[in-house]
Design an enzyme around this catalytic site. Structure first.
Site, PDB file in Angstrom:
ATOM      1  N   LYS A  96      70.461 -54.859  82.182  1.00  0.00           N
ATOM      2  CA  LYS A  96      69.257 -54.568  82.987  1.00  0.00           C
ATOM      3  C   LYS A  96      68.022 -55.300  82.439  1.00  0.00           C
ATOM      4  O   LYS A  96      68.043 -55.807  81.310  1.00  0.00           O
ATOM      5  CB  LYS A  96      69.013 -53.062  83.000  1.00  0.00           C
ATOM      6  CG  LYS A  96      68.630 -52.494  81.647  1.00  0.00           C
ATOM      7  CD  LYS A  96      68.568 -50.969  81.655  1.00  0.00           C
ATOM      8  CE  LYS A  96      68.166 -50.455  80.288  1.00  0.00           C
ATOM      9  NZ  LYS A  96      68.291 -48.996  80.165  1.00  0.00           N
ATOM     10  N   MET A 139      45.539 -65.938  77.611  1.00  0.00           N
ATOM     11  CA  MET A 139      46.604 -65.740  78.601  1.00  0.00           C
ATOM     12  C   MET A 139      47.703 -66.792  78.451  1.00  0.00           C
ATOM     13  O   MET A 139      48.885 -66.491  78.594  1.00  0.00           O
ATOM     14  CB  MET A 139      46.029 -65.803  80.020  1.00  0.00           C
ATOM     15  CG  MET A 139      47.012 -65.338  81.079  1.00  0.00           C
ATOM     16  SD  MET A 139      46.387 -65.507  82.751  1.00  0.00           S
ATOM     17  CE  MET A 139      45.106 -64.275  82.792  1.00  0.00           C
ATOM     18  N   TYR A 159      38.117 -66.478  72.318  1.00  0.00           N
ATOM     19  CA  TYR A 159      37.233 -65.516  72.995  1.00  0.00           C
ATOM     20  C   TYR A 159      36.494 -64.646  72.003  1.00  0.00           C
ATOM     21  O   TYR A 159      37.075 -64.137  71.041  1.00  0.00           O
ATOM     22  CB  TYR A 159      38.045 -64.624  73.949  1.00  0.00           C
ATOM     23  CG  TYR A 159      38.522 -65.368  75.177  1.00  0.00           C
ATOM     24  CD1 TYR A 159      37.624 -65.753  76.173  1.00  0.00           C
ATOM     25  CD2 TYR A 159      39.864 -65.687  75.340  1.00  0.00           C
ATOM     26  CE1 TYR A 159      38.054 -66.439  77.301  1.00  0.00           C
ATOM     27  CE2 TYR A 159      40.304 -66.370  76.463  1.00  0.00           C
ATOM     28  CZ  TYR A 159      39.391 -66.742  77.438  1.00  0.00           C
ATOM     29  OH  TYR A 159      39.819 -67.416  78.547  1.00  0.00           O
ATOM     30  N   ARG A 212      65.508 -35.711  82.776  1.00  0.00           N
ATOM     31  CA  ARG A 212      64.781 -36.799  83.423  1.00  0.00           C
ATOM     32  C   ARG A 212      65.520 -37.028  84.735  1.00  0.00           C
ATOM     33  O   ARG A 212      65.345 -36.278  85.679  1.00  0.00           O
ATOM     34  CB  ARG A 212      64.898 -37.999  82.480  1.00  0.00           C
ATOM     35  CG  ARG A 212      63.780 -38.942  82.405  1.00  0.00           C
ATOM     36  CD  ARG A 212      64.092 -39.993  81.358  1.00  0.00           C
ATOM     37  NE  ARG A 212      65.456 -40.500  81.442  1.00  0.00           N
ATOM     38  CZ  ARG A 212      65.885 -41.643  80.948  1.00  0.00           C
ATOM     39  NH1 ARG A 212      65.048 -42.425  80.306  1.00  0.00           N
ATOM     40  NH2 ARG A 212      67.120 -42.036  81.063  1.00  0.00           N
TER      41      ARG A 212
HETATM   42  C1  LIG Z   1      69.254 -48.796  79.061  1.00  0.00           C
HETATM   43  C2  LIG Z   1      70.381 -47.871  79.113  1.00  0.00           C
HETATM   44  C3  LIG Z   1      71.434 -47.996  78.195  1.00  0.00           C
HETATM   45  C4  LIG Z   1      71.423 -48.975  77.039  1.00  0.00           C
HETATM   46  O1  LIG Z   1      70.697 -48.435  75.961  1.00  0.00           O
HETATM   47  P1  LIG Z   1      70.600 -49.237  74.557  1.00  0.00           P
HETATM   48  O2  LIG Z   1      69.926 -48.282  73.649  1.00  0.00           O
HETATM   49  O3  LIG Z   1      69.803 -50.452  74.820  1.00  0.00           O
HETATM   50  O4  LIG Z   1      71.999 -49.542  74.166  1.00  0.00           O
HETATM   51  C5  LIG Z   1      72.520 -47.147  78.348  1.00  0.00           C
HETATM   52  N1  LIG Z   1      72.559 -46.234  79.341  1.00  0.00           N
HETATM   53  C6  LIG Z   1      71.559 -46.080  80.224  1.00  0.00           C
HETATM   54  C7  LIG Z   1      71.667 -45.053  81.287  1.00  0.00           C
HETATM   55  C8  LIG Z   1      70.439 -46.889  80.136  1.00  0.00           C
HETATM   56  O5  LIG Z   1      69.436 -46.736  81.019  1.00  0.00           O
END
Ligand SMILES: *Cc1c(COP(=O)(O)O)cnc(C)c1O
Length: 347
Positions: free
Chosen positions: A33, A302, A250, A118
């Site tokens: 992700k 930037m 700056y 959550r």
């Molecule tokens: C991001 C995520 C992971 C991975 O977590 P890490 O600590 O980076 O290994 C695993 N499960 C879920 C549901 C996540 O959102």
């Protein structure tokens, strides 16, 4: 031009190290992700594919489409879905209300709440969710929890695991009741997986550890074997010989204490590198250095920063942990911030 180098050997070594710990390479699922934690989704995904990884996790359907042809199972954590999705896409159901955004016939994974409160379906709603999903002719491909205490030594980690195992039993009974195949079960991310010696789940969801880090508040030996995969490099724009007393950037925040050679480099906060204004996050004065010890001067602009050196190229960081200490954050935040426009180059 500024660039990100991806060390393929370190990546493979990390996967070897994690697989050896899990004891079964087939259980290694990778979390890709957020642009593969800033490493570049289309750079990292082919490496994961070559390694033989079959199961991955992404944030949304846009990310899934980029890697659609590489993996037989792509679980999509968030977002809404069109009415038809490829059969290797597995939307995650976080609650009953969300079912209306899940296409009929999809092979879904259920997220259950095991203590973070959550996202996730509560234990007492599992039966009704099963019923509703089966009415939609969806397949329950997997059931997972997210243990939010992997980094902590507290008892909560074990409470969450026990909670997960309880729900797993319930889900197996429900699968028998409805005569459907038993789903796959998983509950551990990097730190939880690496601290557990006898993993009972069908797979583990490894994110940050594959990239070489695991933030933890207690020692896990294997973590010392992981190696950073990403390094950030900046190229020189200009060099100036400046006399003592010169003000730089700056608000003239940097004032030279002696004559210096100062160069600017082509990375700034617009590239996702944290803005350094001369203070640490907690307000104290601090000095920031590149990997090779060149001082980076406030304030970061930037598109560029100034540093006391005249190298043509400097490595801003290779191991991100000193920067994490400096900015008071974790590797995930600095890495995922890196702009997707920076070229990712395999070495
Ligand atoms: C991001 C995520 C992971 C991975 O977590 P890490 O600590 O980076 O290994 C695993 N499960 C879920 C549901 C996540 O959102």
């Amino acid at each position: 031009m500024a660039k990100i180098l991806i060390n393929t050997k370190h990546y493979k070594d990390n996967l070897d190290c994690i697989s050896a710990h899990i004891g079964n390479k087939d259980k290694l699922a990778l979390v890709l992700k957020d642009n593969a934690y800033g490493h570049g989704l289309s750079t990292i995904a082919p490496l994961a594919h070559q390694y033989g990884v079959k199961n991955v996790f992404v944030k949304n359907i846009q990310e899934a489409k980029i890697i659609e042809n590489l993996f037989p199972h792509i679980t999509i954590f968030y977002g809404r879905f069109p009415s038809f999705i490829p059969t290797n896409f597995h939307p995650v159901v976080h609650d009953i209300e969300q079912l209306e955004y899940i296409p009929n016939y999809a092979k879904v994974e259920l997220k259950i709440n095991i203590g973070m409160n959550r996202n996730g379906i509560n234990e007492d709603k599992l039966n009704i969710v099963f019923e509703k999903i089966l009415k939609k002719k969806c397949e329950i491909f997997g059931i997972f929890g997210h243990n939010g205490y992997g980094d902590d030594e507290s008892e909560d980690f074990y409470h969450s695991q026990n909670h997960f195992f309880r729900i797993k039993e319930q889900a197996i009974n429900l699968s028998q009741k409805y005569s459907i195949p038993t789903p796959r079960f998983h509950s551990l991310s990097s730190s939880g997986a690496l601290r557990t010696s006898n993993i009972q789940d069908d797979l583990v969801r490894i994110g940050i550890a594959a990239y070489g880090y695991v933030p933890y508040n207690f020692p896990i030996e294997i973590v010392n074997k992981l190696k950073p995969v990403l390094s950030l490099w900046a190229e020189k724009i200009t060099t100036k010989h400046l006399p003592k007393g010169s003000k730089i950037g700056y608000s003239g925040t940097s004032i030279l204490q002696k004559d210096e050679i100062i160069s600017t480099y082509d990375i700034g906060y617009g590239d996702g590198f944290f803005r350094y204004d001369g203070n640490k996050k907690n307000g104290e004065k601090a000095r920031l250095f590149s990997r090779d010890g060149f001082e980076i001067l406030p304030k970061t602009s930037m598109d560029c920063f100034s540093a006391i050196c005249d190298q043509n190229e400097i490595c801003v960081f290779e191991d991100v942990r000193p920067l994490c200490d400096f900015f008071g954050t974790i590797p995930h935040e600095i890495l995922t911030n890196l702009s997707s426009f920076l070229p990712r180059i395999l070495i």
